[in-house]
Enzyme design. Structure first.
Site, PDB file in Angstrom:
ATOM      1  N   GLU A 106       0.834  -1.199   0.000  1.00 35.14           N
ATOM      2  CA  GLU A 106       0.000   0.000   0.000  1.00 35.14           C
ATOM      3  C   GLU A 106       0.876   1.259   0.000  1.00 35.14           C
ATOM      4  O   GLU A 106       1.850   1.355   0.739  1.00 35.14           O
ATOM      5  CB  GLU A 106      -0.904  -0.003   1.239  1.00 35.14           C
ATOM      6  CG  GLU A 106      -1.866   1.161   1.307  1.00 35.14           C
ATOM      7  CD  GLU A 106      -2.718   1.168   2.576  1.00 35.14           C
ATOM      8  OE1 GLU A 106      -3.772   1.819   2.561  1.00 35.14           O
ATOM      9  OE2 GLU A 106      -2.315   0.518   3.565  1.00 35.14           O
ATOM     10  N   LYS A 125      -9.754   2.256  -2.721  1.00 35.68           N
ATOM     11  CA  LYS A 125     -10.054   1.737  -1.390  1.00 35.68           C
ATOM     12  C   LYS A 125     -11.395   2.286  -0.887  1.00 35.68           C
ATOM     13  O   LYS A 125     -11.615   3.491  -0.850  1.00 35.68           O
ATOM     14  CB  LYS A 125      -8.917   2.135  -0.441  1.00 35.68           C
ATOM     15  CG  LYS A 125      -9.020   1.592   0.977  1.00 35.68           C
ATOM     16  CD  LYS A 125      -7.757   1.975   1.739  1.00 35.68           C
ATOM     17  CE  LYS A 125      -7.745   1.463   3.163  1.00 35.68           C
ATOM     18  NZ  LYS A 125      -6.476   1.800   3.850  1.00 35.68           N
ATOM     19  N   CYS A 168      -5.776  -2.953   2.373  1.00 39.72           N
ATOM     20  CA  CYS A 168      -5.544  -2.824   3.812  1.00 39.72           C
ATOM     21  C   CYS A 168      -6.826  -2.943   4.636  1.00 39.72           C
ATOM     22  O   CYS A 168      -7.383  -4.031   4.770  1.00 39.72           O
ATOM     23  CB  CYS A 168      -4.787  -1.531   4.103  1.00 39.72           C
ATOM     24  SG  CYS A 168      -3.986  -1.507   5.735  1.00 39.72           S
TER      25      CYS A 168
END
Length: 295
Positions: A52, A126, A170
């Protein structure tokens, strides 16, 4: 397509202290990660995923407008263009997580997916954005709402030369809904590039994502950076990147504290065998799940 696909998961320590300029961070990280991609290519990797926000420290440990200057257009920015050349040179699919500028003041935590001929296939933004304190000092944390809008564009699966690739990023891993959608969209492997530190969630690192793999009948490639990042030192990024199969078996796992290129093979026959044994997609009852989106 071949039965086996060689996967590379790249975990690395970010070397420069946060006080250095954005340009210095990006240059150093690009040079380091391109060298690690070349190492993966020498091992025959066909699909590689970086961690990330690979081209910077995990700057979300603080809230500073300095880091807005790290954002780039996706596609069209210099990092994606450079990675397109790298992908084409090595005939490797690349998943490249970076900071996206959609327009001035509108930013996303994004991963670009590039095919083995250098073609930009698309991006995942995300969806789930944390904003929580971490570490011993109250000023440090996962302050991502300062930097990112929640993702748009749904949960795409990219049809690459070597297989069907999905991406979660994540904090997304704590939410099973998107993981299921990626399976319904045909993913054979889902990558979760991360920046996560030792603490409350570490025990979940080896629990949640194998559970996603089992529940959805696909492989998961989980990537985490390593080391401590100054000046914040909010916690140790504990590495342990891994590939897990649809039975929940760890195919290979990296160390806790070393730069490492994890090389492991995805076996499509395992996907087929698991899905034909556990008929989760046949037996699911979407007509009963309305409460998930109504509450």
């Amino acid at each position: 397509m071949s039965r086996y696909v060689r996967i590379a998961l790249i975990q690395a320590k970010h070397e420069l202290p946060g006080a250095r300029s954005v340009e210095e961070h990006k240059k150093a990280a690009m040079e380091k990660h391109v060298a690690m991609i070349e190492e993966a290519a020498a091992e025959g990797a066909e699909i590689a995923c970086l961690q990330e926000l690979f081209f910077a420290p995990y700057f979300c440990a603080e809230q500073s407008s300095k880091w807005y200057r790290a954002a780039e257009p996706v596609p069209g920015g210099p990092t994606v263009q450079w990675m397109q050349e790298v992908a084409k040179r090595h005939e490797m699919v690349l998943v490249v997580p970076l900071y996206e500028e959609a327009m001035p003041g509108v930013y996303y935590n994004t991963a670009a997916v590039i095919d083995a001929d250098g073609t930009y296939l698309g991006k995942y933004r995300k969806h789930h954005i944390p904003h929580v304190q971490a570490g011993e000092r109250p000023e440090t944390g996962f302050w991502e709402k300062y930097y990112f809008k929640p993702g748009t564009g749904g949960y795409p699966v990219f049809d690459t030369r070597y297989g069907k690739v999905g991406v979660y990023i994540c904090y997304d891993r704590h939410f099973p809904e998107g993981a299921r959608i990626l399976g319904l969209h045909g993913a054979e492997i889902v990558f979760n590039p991360s920046a996560t530190v030792a603490g409350l969630s570490e025990y979940l690192w080896k629990l949640e994502q194998p559970a996603h793999a089992v529940a959805n009948g696909y492989y998961v490639g989980a990537i985490n950076r390593v080391g401590w990042e100054a000046p914040w030192n909010m916690g140790e990024f504990y590495g342990q990147s891994y590939l897990v199969d649809p039975r929940g078996n760890f195919v290979r796992m990296a160390s806790r504290d070393q730069d490492e290129v994890v090389i492991a093979d995805m076996d499509r026959e395992v996907i087929r065998e698991v899905r034909e044994t556990w008929q989760f997609y046949r037996d699911r009852r979407p007509e009963t799940y309305g409460t998930l989106v109504s509450t």
